[in-house]
Scaffold this motif. Sequence first.
Motif, PDB file in Angstrom:
ATOM      1  N   ALA A 203     -12.144   5.797  10.144  1.00 26.39           N
ATOM      2  CA  ALA A 203     -11.935   6.427  11.452  1.00 26.39           C
ATOM      3  C   ALA A 203     -11.436   5.406  12.464  1.00 26.39           C
ATOM      4  O   ALA A 203     -10.575   5.716  13.310  1.00 26.39           O
ATOM      5  N   ALA A 204     -11.964   4.189  12.417  1.00 28.23           N
ATOM      6  CA  ALA A 204     -11.504   3.139  13.321  1.00 28.23           C
ATOM      7  C   ALA A 204     -10.037   2.811  13.070  1.00 28.23           C
ATOM      8  O   ALA A 204      -9.251   2.622  14.008  1.00 28.23           O
ATOM      9  N   ARG A 234     -13.906  -5.635  13.442  1.00 28.56           N
ATOM     10  CA  ARG A 234     -12.738  -6.297  14.030  1.00 28.56           C
ATOM     11  C   ARG A 234     -11.493  -6.083  13.181  1.00 28.56           C
ATOM     12  O   ARG A 234     -10.404  -5.841  13.723  1.00 28.56           O
ATOM     13  N   GLN A 235     -11.627  -6.188  11.856  1.00 32.54           N
ATOM     14  CA  GLN A 235     -10.431  -6.077  11.031  1.00 32.54           C
ATOM     15  C   GLN A 235      -9.878  -4.657  11.036  1.00 32.54           C
ATOM     16  O   GLN A 235      -8.715  -4.451  10.666  1.00 32.54           O
ATOM     17  N   ASP A 546     -19.645 -22.778   7.047  1.00 28.27           N
ATOM     18  CA  ASP A 546     -18.380 -22.394   7.665  1.00 28.27           C
ATOM     19  C   ASP A 546     -17.736 -21.330   6.802  1.00 28.27           C
ATOM     20  O   ASP A 546     -17.120 -21.655   5.780  1.00 28.27           O
ATOM     21  N   THR A 547     -17.913 -20.070   7.154  1.00 31.16           N
ATOM     22  CA  THR A 547     -17.390 -19.001   6.305  1.00 31.16           C
ATOM     23  C   THR A 547     -16.663 -17.946   7.143  1.00 31.16           C
ATOM     24  O   THR A 547     -16.903 -17.799   8.340  1.00 31.16           O
ATOM     25  N   ALA A 548     -15.785 -17.223   6.473  1.00 30.10           N
ATOM     26  CA  ALA A 548     -15.123 -16.048   7.033  1.00 30.10           C
ATOM     27  C   ALA A 548     -15.209 -14.949   5.998  1.00 30.10           C
ATOM     28  O   ALA A 548     -14.994 -15.186   4.805  1.00 30.10           O
ATOM     29  N   VAL A 549     -15.517 -13.735   6.438  1.00 26.25           N
ATOM     30  CA  VAL A 549     -15.739 -12.633   5.508  1.00 26.25           C
ATOM     31  C   VAL A 549     -14.869 -11.447   5.903  1.00 26.25           C
ATOM     32  O   VAL A 549     -14.594 -11.224   7.094  1.00 26.25           O
ATOM     33  N   ARG A 550     -14.416 -10.691   4.909  1.00 24.97           N
ATOM     34  CA  ARG A 550     -13.658  -9.459   5.134  1.00 24.97           C
ATOM     35  C   ARG A 550     -14.127  -8.400   4.126  1.00 24.97           C
ATOM     36  O   ARG A 550     -14.658  -8.715   3.062  1.00 24.97           O
ATOM     37  N   VAL A 551     -13.878  -7.146   4.498  1.00 25.80           N
ATOM     38  CA  VAL A 551     -14.181  -6.011   3.634  1.00 25.80           C
ATOM     39  C   VAL A 551     -12.864  -5.452   3.103  1.00 25.80           C
ATOM     40  O   VAL A 551     -12.016  -5.039   3.892  1.00 25.80           O
ATOM     41  N   PRO A 552     -12.641  -5.455   1.796  1.00 23.91           N
ATOM     42  CA  PRO A 552     -11.412  -4.865   1.256  1.00 23.91           C
ATOM     43  C   PRO A 552     -11.361  -3.360   1.550  1.00 23.91           C
ATOM     44  O   PRO A 552     -12.425  -2.728   1.637  1.00 23.91           O
ATOM     45  N   PRO A 553     -10.154  -2.798   1.711  1.00 22.96           N
ATOM     46  CA  PRO A 553      -8.867  -3.481   1.549  1.00 22.96           C
ATOM     47  C   PRO A 553      -8.455  -4.250   2.804  1.00 22.96           C
ATOM     48  O   PRO A 553      -8.862  -3.900   3.907  1.00 22.96           O
ATOM     49  N   PHE A 554      -7.668  -5.298   2.610  1.00 22.89           N
ATOM     50  CA  PHE A 554      -7.022  -5.998   3.712  1.00 22.89           C
ATOM     51  C   PHE A 554      -5.770  -6.665   3.169  1.00 22.89           C
ATOM     52  O   PHE A 554      -5.611  -6.817   1.957  1.00 22.89           O
TER      53      PHE A 554
END
Length: 636
Positions: A203-204, A234-235, A546-554
């Motif tokens: 929805a975002a 954010r993504q 020191d990490t960065a995380v994302r939720v697929p898909p991207f």
Amino acid sequence: MAPGALAGSVPELGALFRPRAVALLGSGDGRDAVVAWALGRGARVYAVRGEAAAGVRPAGSVAELPADVDLAVVLGGDPLPVLRQLADAKVPLAVALGPSASTDRLRGGGTRVLGPTDAAQFQPLRDDLAGPGLAVVVPSGPAGRHLHALQELGVRVSHWAVTGGEADLTAADLLAYCAEQPGVGAVALHLDTLRDAPALLRAADHAARHGVPVVALPAPVDPATAPVLQAALRQHGVVPVGSPDQLRDTAVLLARARPPRAEGIAVYDDGSSGAAAPFAALARAAGLPAEARPGAPLEALLADPGTGLVVCPVPAAHPPHTDLLARALADAAETTDKPVCVVWGSPDGTEPAYRKTLLGSSRLAVFRTTANCVAALAAYAAHHRRAAGHRSPYEEAPETPSPSARKARPLLRPGHRLSEHAAKQLLRAYGIRVPREQLVTSAAAAVRAAAQIGYPVVLKASAPQLSRRAELGLVRVGVTSASQVRDTYRDLAEIARYDRVDLDGVLVCQMVERGAELSVRVGHDPLFGPTVTLGPGGALAEVVADTAVRVPPFGEREARSMLDELRLRRLLDGTGGGPPLDADALVEAVLRVRRIALELGGELAELAVDPLVVRERGQGAVALGAHALCRPATPA
């Protein structure tokens, strides 16, 4: 339709906000509020077996309701029997007020249901306010009271929804609907719980496609999930905030302010307060390109092509001087499409300059605190940087399994940990570079493998459950001859027997020139499912958080933004006199791991590419180590 897209699936919820005709069923609390709200919206009201009242028409049963009744309100009791009747009568929407014993059974009928919720859903909205509207989605009346009260400050609330228990319609449904409505400048979203986190992200993304900013106050979650929640929002184009007052102020700014035409922030005062310089310093500390411009004509600031936004801090009321200043700011806002913000610092807040002039303008964004203004400006700048290049991640998501998945899936063993060799085979299936290596079970085979791979080589004991391998002396680096290979193999086998480690063999590996050691991991979040995390690898992981995380898909843009979030990014740029490293190869590895998460994330509890050695620019990245744990098989 791309996976996750909402085209054609956004529910039609117009009757929740402007119904043609409303049916009342039951006699619980909230009846008077519903009647007043419906009549105020210009709707006809029918009471099914209820008491007649001014403006309310009787109806003997649901079946006797007129065909144009598009909203029913169930007042108390178990709504399920009534909802069945409403579905038979083809009433499209219902609101269930009060507690309900059957909330889990409200989904799936022909009538969509909001609730169970409270009578705050039927608070009146003003129709006399101008400017872009703010759509508000909150879990309860008390949680959203400060947003509803924005109307007292001259902000138009275009849509108001209290989701309650979300037994059927969710915050995601309301968000997707509001994003499509004309006149909505932004959506303010207070999240109490996340019943379907992936649906919220879709929805975002739908709102981002429509160019509608979304500001969200996330629900409290487990500390381990909080970074994933923030990153996921954010993504997908959402601006997360940390408090109700930030939700209010940031949402109003994003609703009223058009996208910036330049990055510069001009901090104005008329020379009497000295407030411009301190404000500009605070804004710069927040990473904003702000410059104090005291005494400069407002017209000149707004005409400056380097100015994207003007903000004026007013520390205290000082009439008639501040009366004239407020009028000048309101008039200037009417002449430009650049945002004009005011911080009215007077503790009183009853002054005509504030209550009538500033709040009477539908173009100004007015704040009461410097901190909230700076936070909102930072969110505004960050949001529009992302929005300018937004591409839906669902457009890039694969629709069919790749050949890599078909190669990799037979390597998985449900409920078991893979050996390093098997984990590397999985990586190799997805095109992730690994050293040349062979798994051998004798000293003679080790010598032959080393000759084929080329000296020097690395020998590693291999077993699925093997941990602390280096500490046990089960790794040997820089082996340079056949005799050393033979002796090393025997040493590793002897140590394993002594420590009762059941080996599946010894890995003879190509020795790779070292570089920056990072790690790329697939994990599993309880709300969002598979995740991809980038961070330090090898020994560096023990000393650097020191990490960065994302939720697929991207896509590639998000993968590159993961690099930019890391302090370790300086290593890739060659900071400290070293050569620049192959950031492009690292991005490619992240994207390939993302593909693993998308296709095998339901079968992998975890996957770690660690260390992933990033070499000099043009020389690629190599996975020196890997481990994987498979999820147990799902019962048939």
